[in-house]
Write an enzyme that holds these catalytic residues in place. Structure first.
Site, mmCIF file in Angstrom:
data_model
loop_
_atom_site.group_PDB
_atom_site.id
_atom_site.type_symbol
_atom_site.label_atom_id
_atom_site.label_comp_id
_atom_site.label_asym_id
_atom_site.label_seq_id
_atom_site.Cartn_x
_atom_site.Cartn_y
_atom_site.Cartn_z
ATOM 1 C CG HIS A 1 32.263 44.563 39.621
ATOM 2 N ND1 HIS A 1 33.017 43.874 40.536
ATOM 3 C CD2 HIS A 1 32.984 44.633 38.483
ATOM 4 C CE1 HIS A 1 34.168 43.575 39.972
ATOM 5 N NE2 HIS A 1 34.188 44.006 38.729
ATOM 6 C CD GLU B 1 32.155 40.950 38.427
ATOM 7 O OE1 GLU B 1 33.265 40.642 38.891
ATOM 8 O OE2 GLU B 1 32.012 41.546 37.318
HETATM 9 O O1 TA6 Z 1 34.535 42.094 36.502
HETATM 10 C C1 TA6 Z 1 35.797 41.562 36.410
HETATM 11 C C2 TA6 Z 1 36.729 42.664 35.934
HETATM 12 O O2 TA6 Z 1 36.359 43.144 34.706
HETATM 13 C C3 TA6 Z 1 38.181 42.195 35.939
HETATM 14 O O3 TA6 Z 1 38.676 42.095 34.648
HETATM 15 C C4 TA6 Z 1 38.903 43.259 36.730
HETATM 16 O O4 TA6 Z 1 39.359 44.246 35.912
HETATM 17 C C5 TA6 Z 1 37.811 43.744 37.650
HETATM 18 O O5 TA6 Z 1 36.667 43.758 36.856
HETATM 19 C C6 TA6 Z 1 38.047 45.026 38.352
HETATM 20 O O6 TA6 Z 1 37.979 46.078 37.490
HETATM 21 P P1 TA6 Z 1 38.274 47.544 38.077
HETATM 22 O O7 TA6 Z 1 38.005 48.464 36.950
HETATM 23 O O8 TA6 Z 1 37.302 47.740 39.218
HETATM 24 O O9 TA6 Z 1 39.680 47.541 38.552
#
Ligand code: TA6
EC number: 5.1.3.15
Length: 316
Positions: free
Chosen positions: A166, A270
């Site tokens: 991520h 990501e």
């Molecule tokens: O990777 C994108 C995502 O899935 C978004 O939908 C947003 O939720 C982000 O990740 C952050 O997620 P988190 O659980 O770290 O708040």
């Protein structure tokens, strides 16, 4: 003697130092890369409100998403299931990893370290499977390499998983970034009820809340206008999907560990296995990797001069 939280925190970071102000810092909480500096320039975004309490996921850097990626379209939800228990984006990013091999300088000057995570009481309380993950990081002059191995030590049971890096890139102004390698790819748009679309743009730009899961993307993306106007090449292997995310204004306000004014300075690109789970048979392994390479190139990606085809013999 019980290890105090402070002592835990103090021993929670591992630094790879290649010299020349080129370093990479990993927090054992989630094996989250929390800093990558190239000649003293930070390449990754970490929120000023990020929590380092050893419980919550760290808001920024490169959290390691395993075993689940969350909240996607209905039919896929049927496949992956909004599982009744277990954390958003899986347990790996909120679990303390083990430093398998301390930072070690290789003959070519690069620095390598290996982290690992195995099933434990906490993970089994969520997902009752044995597993072992190794995460090898190599810090090069202008590159950071990620080599991941997932092993299923069981003799009987197969298991399935999603996995994703991520990555939060630090950018001076996300509105000036361009991302290649998504043209023609289908994507699930989480900002529009997880509907499926096809990318028509040659390069993708971000000028609003963006949360897209691009499927079956090519092995390489170039992101322009990252730190000090440079470019970032993301090369991936065995990661078929690419998620692009920026929370923009409204979603920023919903996150307690993210500043309302920070969204212009980050862009998540990501690499992962999101839309189809990896199935791992007993006694088998899965490998995936990513390379981030920071580079300077005078041209913008659209007008970059095409590699000149070798002059055909007939003309000489
Ligand atoms: O990777 C994108 C995502 O899935 C978004 O939908 C947003 O939720 C982000 O990740 C952050 O997620 P988190 O659980 O770290 O708040």
């Amino acid at each position: 003697m019980a290890t105090t939280a402070a002592a835990m925190a103090a021993t929670s970071v591992v630094v790879l130092d290649r010299g020349n102000n080129t370093t990479c810092t990993i927090n054992l909480h989630g094996a989250t890369v929390v800093s990558w500096r190239v000649n003293n320039q930070e390449q990754l975004f970490v929120s000023k409100l990020a929590s380092f309490d050893g419980k919550k996921a760290i808001r920024g850097g490169i959290p390691f998403v395993f075993r689940k990626f969350e909240s996607i379209s209905l039919d896929l939800a049927a496949q992956f299931g909004a599982w009744s228990f277990g954390p958003q984006h899986g347990f790996a990013r909120i679990t303390r990893w083990h430093l398998e091999r301390a930072p070690d300088r290789l003959h070519n000057g690069d620095v390598e370290a290996i982290f690992s995570l195995m099933d434990n009481e906490f993970t089994r309380s969520i997902w009752n499977y044995q597993f072992r993950i190794t995460y090898r990081l190599i810090l090069r002059e202008k590159e950071l390499h990620f080599h991941i191995g997932v092993y299923n030590p069981s003799k009987e049971l197969s298991f399935s998983f999603n996995m994703l890096l991520h990555t939060y890139l630090k950018v001076p102004d996300v509105r000036r970034c361009q991302i290649t390698g998504l043209h023609g790819c289908h994507f699930i748009d989480k900002t529009r009820e997880n509907a499926l679309y096809q990318e028509g743009r040659e390069v993708v730009t971000v000028n609003e809340w963006t949360d897209r899961i691009y499927q079956h993307t090519p092995q390489e993306h170039v992101i322009t206008n990252v730190v000090s106007g440079r470019k970032m090449r993301l090369h991936k292997y065995n990661f078929p999907d690419t998620v692009i995310w920026n929370p923009w204004i409204d979603r920023s306000r919903e996150m307690s560990d993210f500043g309302d004014d920070e969204f212009p300075n980050m862009l998540c690109v990501e690499a992962g296995n999101v839309t189809s789970p990896v199935i791992l048979l007993p006694g088998t392994a899965f490998e995936a990797s990513q390379i981030l390479q920071q580079f300077k190139c005078p041209y913008d990606i659209i007008n970059a001069p095409k590699k000149s085809k070798k002059k055909s013999k007939s003309r000489s």
